[in-house]
Design a protein around this motif. Structure first.
Motif, short mmCIF file in Angstrom:
data_model
loop_
_atom_site.label_atom_id
_atom_site.label_comp_id
_atom_site.label_asym_id
_atom_site.label_seq_id
_atom_site.Cartn_x
_atom_site.Cartn_y
_atom_site.Cartn_z
N GLY A 7 -12.66 -32.73 8.05
CA GLY A 7 -12.32 -31.74 7.55
C GLY A 7 -12.70 -30.84 8.68
O GLY A 7 -12.21 -29.44 8.16
N LYS A 8 -13.67 -31.08 9.21
CA LYS A 8 -13.79 -30.30 10.34
C LYS A 8 -13.29 -29.81 11.34
O LYS A 8 -13.26 -28.96 12.16
CB LYS A 8 -15.15 -30.25 11.21
CG LYS A 8 -16.29 -30.66 10.12
CD LYS A 8 -17.66 -31.33 10.76
CE LYS A 8 -18.71 -32.16 9.81
NZ LYS A 8 -19.59 -32.76 11.13
N LEU A 9 -12.04 -30.41 11.57
CA LEU A 9 -10.39 -30.06 12.18
C LEU A 9 -10.04 -28.65 11.94
O LEU A 9 -9.53 -28.15 13.02
CB LEU A 9 -10.05 -31.49 12.98
CG LEU A 9 -11.08 -31.89 13.78
CD1 LEU A 9 -10.60 -33.73 13.95
CD2 LEU A 9 -11.83 -31.91 14.74
N PHE A 10 -9.84 -28.41 10.87
CA PHE A 10 -8.44 -27.45 10.94
C PHE A 10 -8.82 -25.69 10.55
O PHE A 10 -9.93 -25.82 9.98
CB PHE A 10 -8.02 -28.11 8.95
CG PHE A 10 -8.64 -27.98 8.47
CD1 PHE A 10 -9.67 -28.90 7.39
CD2 PHE A 10 -8.79 -26.88 7.10
CE1 PHE A 10 -9.66 -28.79 6.24
CE2 PHE A 10 -9.19 -26.26 6.10
CZ PHE A 10 -10.20 -27.01 5.74
N ILE A 11 -8.13 -25.44 10.72
CA ILE A 11 -8.38 -23.66 11.24
C ILE A 11 -7.10 -22.98 10.59
O ILE A 11 -7.69 -21.34 10.18
CB ILE A 11 -9.09 -23.40 13.04
CG1 ILE A 11 -8.09 -24.25 13.39
CG2 ILE A 11 -10.28 -23.90 12.55
CD1 ILE A 11 -8.47 -23.56 15.25
N CYS A 12 -6.43 -23.67 11.01
CA CYS A 12 -5.26 -22.73 10.56
C CYS A 12 -4.30 -23.51 10.74
O CYS A 12 -2.71 -23.81 11.60
CB CYS A 12 -4.67 -21.09 12.41
SG CYS A 12 -2.85 -21.44 11.93
N GLY A 13 -3.73 -24.01 9.49
CA GLY A 13 -3.04 -25.06 9.21
C GLY A 13 -1.72 -25.00 8.45
O GLY A 13 -1.34 -24.10 7.82
N GLY A 14 -1.15 -25.73 8.19
CA GLY A 14 0.25 -26.37 7.63
C GLY A 14 1.33 -24.71 8.33
O GLY A 14 0.42 -24.98 9.18
N CYS A 15 1.92 -24.74 7.33
CA CYS A 15 2.75 -23.34 7.91
C CYS A 15 2.50 -21.80 7.72
O CYS A 15 2.84 -21.14 8.88
CB CYS A 15 4.10 -22.78 6.88
SG CYS A 15 5.36 -24.43 6.95
N ASN A 16 0.95 -22.06 8.37
CA ASN A 16 0.38 -20.75 8.63
C ASN A 16 0.47 -20.53 10.12
O ASN A 16 -0.35 -20.27 11.47
CB ASN A 16 -0.82 -20.19 7.83
CG ASN A 16 -2.04 -19.05 8.02
OD1 ASN A 16 -0.78 -18.43 8.20
ND2 ASN A 16 -2.71 -19.10 8.63
N ASP A 65 9.56 -31.24 11.09
CA ASP A 65 8.74 -30.06 10.63
C ASP A 65 7.59 -30.68 11.31
O ASP A 65 6.96 -32.08 10.66
CB ASP A 65 8.87 -29.61 9.57
CG ASP A 65 8.27 -27.92 9.28
OD1 ASP A 65 7.14 -27.84 9.86
OD2 ASP A 65 9.10 -27.54 8.94
N PHE A 66 6.25 -30.25 11.64
CA PHE A 66 5.21 -30.48 11.18
C PHE A 66 4.20 -29.74 11.87
O PHE A 66 4.44 -28.85 12.28
CB PHE A 66 4.73 -31.87 12.69
CG PHE A 66 5.17 -31.20 14.33
CD1 PHE A 66 3.74 -30.99 14.95
CD2 PHE A 66 5.82 -30.95 14.67
CE1 PHE A 66 3.52 -30.71 16.25
CE2 PHE A 66 5.95 -30.32 15.96
CZ PHE A 66 4.80 -30.06 16.40
N PHE A 67 2.57 -30.07 11.55
CA PHE A 67 1.83 -28.94 11.92
C PHE A 67 0.33 -29.36 11.31
O PHE A 67 -0.17 -30.31 11.26
CB PHE A 67 1.78 -27.55 11.05
CG PHE A 67 1.96 -28.47 9.02
CD1 PHE A 67 0.95 -29.12 8.34
CD2 PHE A 67 3.42 -28.30 8.92
CE1 PHE A 67 1.66 -29.48 7.30
CE2 PHE A 67 3.60 -28.41 7.50
CZ PHE A 67 2.72 -29.32 6.62
N PRO A 68 -0.82 -28.29 11.51
CA PRO A 68 -2.00 -29.03 11.70
C PRO A 68 -2.70 -28.91 10.45
O PRO A 68 -1.38 -28.50 9.31
CB PRO A 68 -2.65 -27.92 12.66
CG PRO A 68 -1.53 -27.32 13.35
CD PRO A 68 -0.95 -27.12 12.83
N LYS A 144 -1.59 -33.24 14.05
CA LYS A 144 -0.96 -32.65 13.62
C LYS A 144 -0.01 -33.67 13.20
O LYS A 144 0.16 -35.14 13.55
CB LYS A 144 -0.14 -32.11 14.45
CG LYS A 144 -1.41 -30.85 15.44
CD LYS A 144 -0.74 -29.96 16.33
CE LYS A 144 -1.69 -29.32 16.72
NZ LYS A 144 -2.47 -29.94 18.11
N TYR A 145 0.42 -33.62 11.95
CA TYR A 145 1.60 -34.28 11.13
C TYR A 145 2.94 -34.50 10.61
O TYR A 145 2.70 -32.91 10.23
CB TYR A 145 0.60 -35.97 10.46
CG TYR A 145 1.82 -36.69 9.72
CD1 TYR A 145 2.33 -37.29 10.54
CD2 TYR A 145 2.42 -36.18 8.20
CE1 TYR A 145 2.85 -38.34 9.90
CE2 TYR A 145 3.46 -37.33 7.60
CZ TYR A 145 4.02 -38.39 7.94
OH TYR A 145 4.50 -38.94 7.48
#
Length: 342
Positions: A7-16, A65-68, A144-145
């Protein structure tokens, strides 16, 4: 402990995390167009996936499609990312055939976390009725996945995103606001119940909605993701059409309105706002609703353009199947602006 570390590794994830439409359109415009007659839909049309004709009865849909991550639970992240990637095939009117994993993962992170991501993804692929056939992985600084997905569709039944007709009604199949909610939740500024509402939306396959849509006379279809509702609606309008959005009819997560009003908004939403500003006319004064309309949606709903009588029946059938569809506007003759929001 593994989830806390993840959880500490996400900053700007998903389609954002998606690169803004302004940057992409300039780059893609410089690429040579493919003139192969087998290519029925290519990148030059800003559609959701590529479509290649195999025979008179079958065409292949290709997308990836993949993202953080935007959530702290790796299993949930896998489910969301896979649901999102599969959606492009449904938006083109097709059935999912197969999928391959795309993985970026830190070398120093517990490998069991990756196992949970892949478990979540594989469950959604199986739910879609598709075959998971492999994938590719590399080490990277942040996880990222996503998926590379192949689908099938009859060449005469492709649902393109830019063939809306004057007089059509616009139907949206999922509520808006998930980008705002997940961002606010990551900094403990919204409720668990609002987050769970967003999770339910992001992990719901567009499969059933697509099945219902394909029974109707559909003129245009896309899925709402990183460019927000307004960005993807702009892509749906052709030279003959503009659109009117009725904000009173918009389905959205109620807590997203409060968050937006308190300026708990997304960087992706601001990129969308900046790019689209000259194509829009807001005839209402509501900053929070504007942000919801610009908000990048991760695994968002389908946006459909179809005749009014077909739209009412579609929304009714969706309700019978537990889906939150709504008529949100209409297509009009081309005006000075592409979209009017009132």
């Amino acid at each position: 402990m593994a989830n806390e570390e993840f959880g500490k590794l996400f900053i700007c994830g998903g389609c954002n995390a998606k690169i803004g439409p302004g940057n992409l359109s300039g780059l893609l415009g410089k690429l040579p167009k493919n003139e192969d007659p087998r290519l029925l839909v290519g990148f030059d049309s800003t559609d959701d996936a590529g479509v290649i004709k195999i025979s008179d009865e079958m065409a292949l849909i290709q997308t990836l499609d993949f993202f953080p991550t935007m959530v702290s639970d790796p299993y949930l992240f896998g489910k969301i990312a896979a649901t999102n990637a599969l959606s492009d095939v449904y938006a083109m009117g097709g059935d999912v055939l197969s999928a391959m994993n795309i993985v970026c993962f830190p070398e120093e992170l517990d490998i069991e976390i990756l196992g949970e991501i892949l478990r979540g993804g594989s469950e959604k692929v199986a739910e879609a009725g598709a075959i998971l056939v492999g994938g590719h992985s590399i080490h990277d600084s942040t996880p990222k996945y996503g998926l590379s997905v192949t689908g099938t569709v009859h060449p005469d039944k492709i649902l393109k995103n830019n063939e809306s007709q004057v007089g059509d009604v616009l139907v949206l199949t999922k509520p808006l606001g998930v980008g705002i909610i997940t961002t606010a939740f990551s900094v403990a500024e919204t409720t668990e119940s609002a987050f769970q509402e967003a999770v339910e939306s992001m992990t719901t396959l567009n499969k059933k909605a697509a099945e219902l849509i394909r029974q109707r006379e559909v003129h245009g279809c896309t899925d709402v993701t990183g460019f927000g509702l307004l960005g993807h609606l702009v892509e749906m309008m052709n030279e003959a059409c503009s659109a009117v959005i009725e904000v009173s009819q918009l389905p959205y997560i109620e807590e997203a309105y409060r968050c937006a009003k308190e300026f708990l908004i997304t960087a992706g939403g601001q990129r969308n706002r900046n790019y689209l500003s000259d194509q829009l006319e807001f005839q209402c004064d509501d900053f929070a609703l504007e942000e919801i309309l610009f908000d990048p949606q991760t695994s968002g709903g389908l946006l459909v353009s179809l005749p009014a009588d077909e739209a009412a029946q579609l929304v009714a059938e969706m309700a019978q199947n537990g889906l939150k569809g709504a008529i949100i506007g209409k297509v009009i003759e081309r005006q000075a602006k592409t979209i009017y929001i009132k």
